[in-house]
Design an enzyme around this catalytic site. Structure first.
Site: not given
Length: 248
Positions: A34, A118, A199
């Site tokens: 992340d 991502e 996170d």
């Protein structure tokens, strides 16, 4: 062979040759990442890699060099020297950032068989005037680019989750999705009673969503081919719904 000189006055020689990289030994490890600003990346293992903020550390030096440049006369020798000093500060920032990203991405690729990230729309995120400078300093685009070609080199797989996947808003325990989650909220409690670090929870959800999308083949396809290996290593997972995501 190509000889070039950068804005700092440094000379470089680039040699073009045929080369090949042997795949790294296979491993069963899988990691989810992340991306962030305070922590450059948060791993699904709970580890947080602090953002070194190279541009911010040299911001005062860069501002001083730019002021000196603005005071010089146009087309003068002093202006050329001042321009070189500005170029050296920029080169120092870029070199440190690139060195840090190389060490980080090489470690992640060597230790893990599959890396899940991502799909960030950095171009749109840069429209945020308050965060644009910090986002540029983090260099998420360069981080992803390094992961792509290094995965291709070493025989790893890079899976990219859909950009609309609610990694931060999704509870990895019960599967509930929050309607809103402001950026200043770094830790929260779900209705099921689970306390999440924002996170770490996002990284674990990204890890769960990536391999699931790759396994079912929904919206999965090669995105990049390495000229040094001829192998494609990037998969794009279209994961707009939370159904079917394995719980952690």
């Amino acid at each position: 062979m190509t000889v070039s000189r950068d804005a700092a006055g440094r000379w470089f020689v680039s040699l073009l040759c045929e080369d090949g990289i042997a795949p790294a030994p296979a491993t069963a490890a899988t990691i989810g990442l992340d991306a962030g600003i305070t922590s450059l990346v948060t791993l699904s293992t709970g580890e947080k890699v602090t953002n070194p903020k190279h541009e911010r550390r040299d911001r005062a030096r860069l501002a001083r060099a730019r002021r000196e440049l603005s005071r010089t006369a146009k087309d003068s020798a002093d202006r050329e020297k001042a321009r070189r000093r500005v170029g050296k500060v920029h080169a120092r920032i870029a070199d440190r950032r690139r060195d840090f990203l190389h060490k980080l991405t090489t470690r992640l690729v060597r230790e893990n068989q599959t890396v899940v990230i991502e799909d960030l729309t950095v171009r749109n995120l840069l429209k945020n005037g308050k965060l644009a400078r910090a986002i540029s300093d983090a260099s998420w685009t360069e981080l992803r680019s390094m992961l792509e070609y290094k995965c291709a080199w070493y025989g790893r797989e890079l899976v990219v989750t859909d950009r609309w996947f609610p990694g931060s808003k999704l509870c990895g325990t019960c599967g509930a999705v929050r309607e809103k989650l402001p950026l200043n909220v770094r830790e929260g409690t779900c209705d099921c009673g689970t306390v999440h670090d924002r996170d770490v929870n996002a990284a674990r959800n990204i890890l769960a969503a990536g391999p699931a999308a790759a396994a079912c083949g929904d919206g999965v396809g090669p995105q990049r081919e390495s000229s040094r290996t001829g192998r494609s290593s990037v998969k794009q997972g279209n994961q707009r719904a939370t159904a079917g995501i394995p719980r952690l």
